[in-house]
Design a protein around this motif. Structure first.
Motif, mmCIF file in Angstrom:
data_model
loop_
_atom_site.group_PDB
_atom_site.id
_atom_site.type_symbol
_atom_site.label_atom_id
_atom_site.label_comp_id
_atom_site.label_asym_id
_atom_site.label_seq_id
_atom_site.Cartn_x
_atom_site.Cartn_y
_atom_site.Cartn_z
ATOM 1 N N ILE A 149 -2.307 -3.164 -13.651
ATOM 2 C CA ILE A 149 -2.845 -3.485 -12.135
ATOM 3 C C ILE A 149 -1.473 -3.672 -11.436
ATOM 4 C CG2 ILE A 149 -3.773 -5.251 -10.828
ATOM 5 C CD1 ILE A 149 -5.879 -5.706 -12.659
ATOM 6 N N TYR A 150 -0.679 -2.862 -10.780
ATOM 7 C CA TYR A 150 0.441 -2.956 -10.224
ATOM 8 C C TYR A 150 0.459 -2.169 -8.731
ATOM 9 C CZ TYR A 150 5.603 -2.381 -10.040
ATOM 10 O OH TYR A 150 6.842 -2.552 -9.892
ATOM 11 N N GLY A 151 0.312 -1.098 -8.605
ATOM 12 C CA GLY A 151 0.220 -0.450 -7.369
ATOM 13 C C GLY A 151 -0.820 -0.973 -6.537
ATOM 14 N N VAL A 152 -2.130 -1.208 -7.075
ATOM 15 C CA VAL A 152 -3.183 -1.808 -6.427
ATOM 16 C C VAL A 152 -2.820 -2.987 -5.892
ATOM 17 C CG1 VAL A 152 -5.595 -2.593 -7.025
ATOM 18 C CG2 VAL A 152 -4.802 -0.530 -7.931
ATOM 19 N N VAL A 153 -2.299 -3.950 -6.209
ATOM 20 C CA VAL A 153 -1.971 -5.205 -5.775
ATOM 21 C C VAL A 153 -1.115 -5.067 -4.550
ATOM 22 C CG1 VAL A 153 -2.381 -6.466 -7.792
ATOM 23 C CG2 VAL A 153 -0.125 -5.905 -7.404
ATOM 24 N N VAL A 154 0.005 -4.206 -4.480
ATOM 25 C CA VAL A 154 0.697 -4.079 -3.476
ATOM 26 C C VAL A 154 -0.260 -3.421 -2.193
ATOM 27 C CG1 VAL A 154 2.658 -2.660 -2.504
ATOM 28 C CG2 VAL A 154 2.589 -3.327 -4.760
ATOM 29 N N ILE A 155 -0.795 -2.505 -2.721
ATOM 30 C CA ILE A 155 -1.757 -2.121 -1.501
ATOM 31 C C ILE A 155 -2.688 -3.224 -0.779
ATOM 32 C CG2 ILE A 155 -3.828 -0.638 -1.081
ATOM 33 C CD1 ILE A 155 -2.554 1.454 -3.168
ATOM 34 N N ALA A 156 -3.246 -3.955 -1.856
ATOM 35 C CA ALA A 156 -4.075 -5.363 -1.258
ATOM 36 C C ALA A 156 -3.316 -6.043 -0.602
ATOM 37 C CB ALA A 156 -4.674 -5.906 -2.462
ATOM 38 N N GLY A 157 -2.065 -6.418 -0.626
ATOM 39 C CA GLY A 157 -1.166 -7.501 -0.471
ATOM 40 C C GLY A 157 -0.779 -6.733 1.309
ATOM 41 N N ALA A 158 -0.363 -5.722 1.294
ATOM 42 C CA ALA A 158 -0.127 -4.898 2.538
ATOM 43 C C ALA A 158 -1.123 -4.739 3.600
ATOM 44 C CB ALA A 158 0.606 -3.630 2.313
ATOM 45 N N THR A 159 -2.324 -4.400 2.900
ATOM 46 C CA THR A 159 -3.475 -4.301 3.666
ATOM 47 C C THR A 159 -3.895 -5.784 4.195
ATOM 48 O OG1 THR A 159 -4.526 -2.458 2.463
ATOM 49 C CG2 THR A 159 -5.776 -3.766 3.788
ATOM 50 N N LEU A 160 -3.791 -6.620 3.430
ATOM 51 C CA LEU A 160 -4.063 -8.155 4.084
ATOM 52 C C LEU A 160 -3.195 -8.465 5.343
ATOM 53 C CD1 LEU A 160 -5.559 -10.786 3.909
ATOM 54 C CD2 LEU A 160 -3.706 -11.646 2.347
ATOM 55 N N TYR A 161 -1.741 -8.248 5.057
ATOM 56 C CA TYR A 161 -0.798 -8.269 6.141
ATOM 57 C C TYR A 161 -1.138 -7.580 7.419
ATOM 58 C CZ TYR A 161 3.681 -7.756 8.851
ATOM 59 O OH TYR A 161 4.535 -7.474 9.768
ATOM 60 N N VAL A 162 -1.859 -6.385 7.387
ATOM 61 C CA VAL A 162 -2.017 -5.866 8.568
ATOM 62 C C VAL A 162 -3.221 -6.171 8.984
ATOM 63 C CG1 VAL A 162 -2.888 -3.345 9.245
ATOM 64 C CG2 VAL A 162 -0.861 -3.467 7.878
ATOM 65 N N LEU A 164 -4.651 -9.231 8.791
ATOM 66 C CA LEU A 164 -4.355 -10.570 9.478
ATOM 67 C C LEU A 164 -3.821 -10.472 10.858
ATOM 68 C CD1 LEU A 164 -3.261 -12.790 6.346
ATOM 69 C CD2 LEU A 164 -5.471 -12.539 7.713
ATOM 70 N N GLN A 165 -2.836 -9.596 11.143
ATOM 71 C CA GLN A 165 -2.248 -9.283 12.236
ATOM 72 C C GLN A 165 -3.189 -8.814 13.232
ATOM 73 O OE1 GLN A 165 1.879 -8.850 13.205
ATOM 74 N NE2 GLN A 165 2.064 -7.886 11.170
ATOM 75 N N SER A 166 -4.162 -7.875 12.901
ATOM 76 C CA SER A 166 -5.088 -7.390 13.676
ATOM 77 C C SER A 166 -5.908 -8.469 14.337
ATOM 78 C CB SER A 166 -5.934 -6.190 13.086
ATOM 79 O OG SER A 166 -6.713 -6.778 12.160
ATOM 80 N N LEU A 167 -6.212 -9.417 13.551
ATOM 81 C CA LEU A 167 -7.220 -10.544 13.872
ATOM 82 C C LEU A 167 -6.257 -11.696 14.636
ATOM 83 C CD1 LEU A 167 -8.896 -11.019 10.358
ATOM 84 C CD2 LEU A 167 -9.645 -9.984 12.718
ATOM 85 N N GLY A 168 -5.062 -11.523 15.060
ATOM 86 C CA GLY A 168 -4.130 -12.537 15.704
ATOM 87 C C GLY A 168 -3.388 -13.365 15.073
ATOM 88 N N ILE A 173 3.093 -15.718 9.261
ATOM 89 C CA ILE A 173 1.850 -16.280 8.233
ATOM 90 C C ILE A 173 1.283 -15.138 7.809
ATOM 91 C CG2 ILE A 173 -0.255 -17.345 8.403
ATOM 92 C CD1 ILE A 173 2.020 -19.194 9.050
ATOM 93 N N ALA A 174 1.218 -13.950 8.201
ATOM 94 C CA ALA A 174 0.485 -12.622 7.560
ATOM 95 C C ALA A 174 1.388 -12.244 6.507
ATOM 96 C CB ALA A 174 0.154 -11.568 8.685
ATOM 97 N N ALA A 175 2.723 -12.252 6.460
ATOM 98 C CA ALA A 175 3.676 -11.922 5.732
ATOM 99 C C ALA A 175 3.649 -12.983 4.410
ATOM 100 C CB ALA A 175 5.001 -11.896 6.489
ATOM 101 N N LEU A 176 3.662 -13.926 4.771
ATOM 102 C CA LEU A 176 3.509 -14.983 3.702
ATOM 103 C C LEU A 176 2.289 -14.754 2.768
ATOM 104 C CD1 LEU A 176 5.060 -18.374 5.214
ATOM 105 C CD2 LEU A 176 6.063 -17.055 3.276
ATOM 106 N N ALA A 177 1.129 -14.622 3.494
ATOM 107 C CA ALA A 177 -0.107 -14.305 2.829
ATOM 108 C C ALA A 177 0.081 -13.263 1.997
ATOM 109 C CB ALA A 177 -1.285 -14.287 4.125
ATOM 110 N N GLY A 178 0.382 -12.145 2.537
ATOM 111 C CA GLY A 178 0.602 -10.927 1.799
ATOM 112 C C GLY A 178 1.408 -10.927 0.641
ATOM 113 N N MET A 179 2.590 -11.474 0.742
ATOM 114 C CA MET A 179 3.225 -11.836 -0.389
ATOM 115 C C MET A 179 2.507 -12.614 -1.437
ATOM 116 S SD MET A 179 6.987 -12.618 1.342
ATOM 117 C CE MET A 179 7.706 -11.563 2.460
ATOM 118 N N LEU A 180 2.036 -13.778 -1.166
ATOM 119 C CA LEU A 180 1.411 -14.490 -2.103
ATOM 120 C C LEU A 180 0.346 -13.765 -2.922
ATOM 121 C CD1 LEU A 180 1.290 -18.074 -0.176
ATOM 122 C CD2 LEU A 180 2.462 -17.496 -2.045
ATOM 123 N N LEU A 181 -0.391 -12.910 -2.314
ATOM 124 C CA LEU A 181 -1.642 -12.282 -2.636
ATOM 125 C C LEU A 181 -1.176 -11.235 -3.762
ATOM 126 C CD1 LEU A 181 -4.546 -11.654 -2.859
ATOM 127 C CD2 LEU A 181 -4.235 -9.692 -1.034
#
Length: 209
Positions: A149-162, A164-168, A173-181
């Protein structure tokens, strides 16, 4: 811009540590360890910048090279007295991937690229340096190891970043959330030996009657 810059330097340092640990397992000399550290810490960001038609980040800020050299040499000295476990390499890599991936996402986003491309460039930024490290150390890259489980978690974190920003949500904050995930999912996978099912194709004639 101070926070993203600090994350970039932190990711550079952590990747340099992971590179020297990998070089130590292969019993490379100091020059070999430094070369692996340079390739690992700059590989993903360099490919991202070339794809974006940007000057590679370490061309314009030599502080990255100084950081890599200092951290690599310090880690080599520490390794003379301590022999870290395989887990330490994986944890250092997980932290570096988390920091670099979201840094890549921010740069791609600043270039006005769509969300899908932001995720792709984040994945390249976070994983390509480690892929080069493993190839140069004659290892199957972590990115391609069966079930890892390597590339999958990167995709998940980057997707969360995108998303969260689309939700305002603010960029920081979105960057920190993506990194933590990314970091937390990767570390949980390491600690619990969680893996994805590997693709297996039965060879013709086997098991057929």
């Amino acid at each position: 811009m101070i926070l993203p810059h600090a994350f970039d330097y932190a990711g550079t340092a952590v990747f340099a540590v992971s590179a020297v640990l990998a070089a130590g397992r292969k019993q490379l000399d100091l020059l070999g360890a430094v070369i692996i550290a340079l390739v690992t810490s700059t590989g993903g960001g360099t490919l991202r910048d070339l794809l974006l038609n940007r000057t590679p980040f370490w061309f314009t800020d030599t502080g990255y090279l100084v950081t890599i050299l200092v951290v690599a040499c310090t880690t080599v000295l520490v390794l003379r007295w301590r022999h870290p476990s395989e887990r330490l390499l994986e944890i250092a890599d997980a932290v570096g991937v988390a920091l670099f991936s979201i840094s890549g996402a921010r740069i791609a986003e600043a270039a006005g690229l769509p969300g899908l491309i932001v995720v792709v460039l984040a994945t390249i930024t976070g994983t390509f340096g480690g892929l080069l490290r493993d190839v140069l150390c004659n290892e199957i890259p972590l990115l391609l190891r069966p079930g890892t489980i390597y590339g999958v978690v990167v995709i998940a974190g980057a997707t969360l970043y995108v998303v969260l920003q689309s939700l305002g949500v603010s960029r920081d904050i979105a960057a920190l959330a993506g990194m933590l995930l990314i970091a937390s999912l990767r570390m949980v996978a390491i600690a619990r030996n969680i893996s994805l099912p590997a693709l297996r194709i039965r060879e013709p004639g086997r098991g057929d009657h």
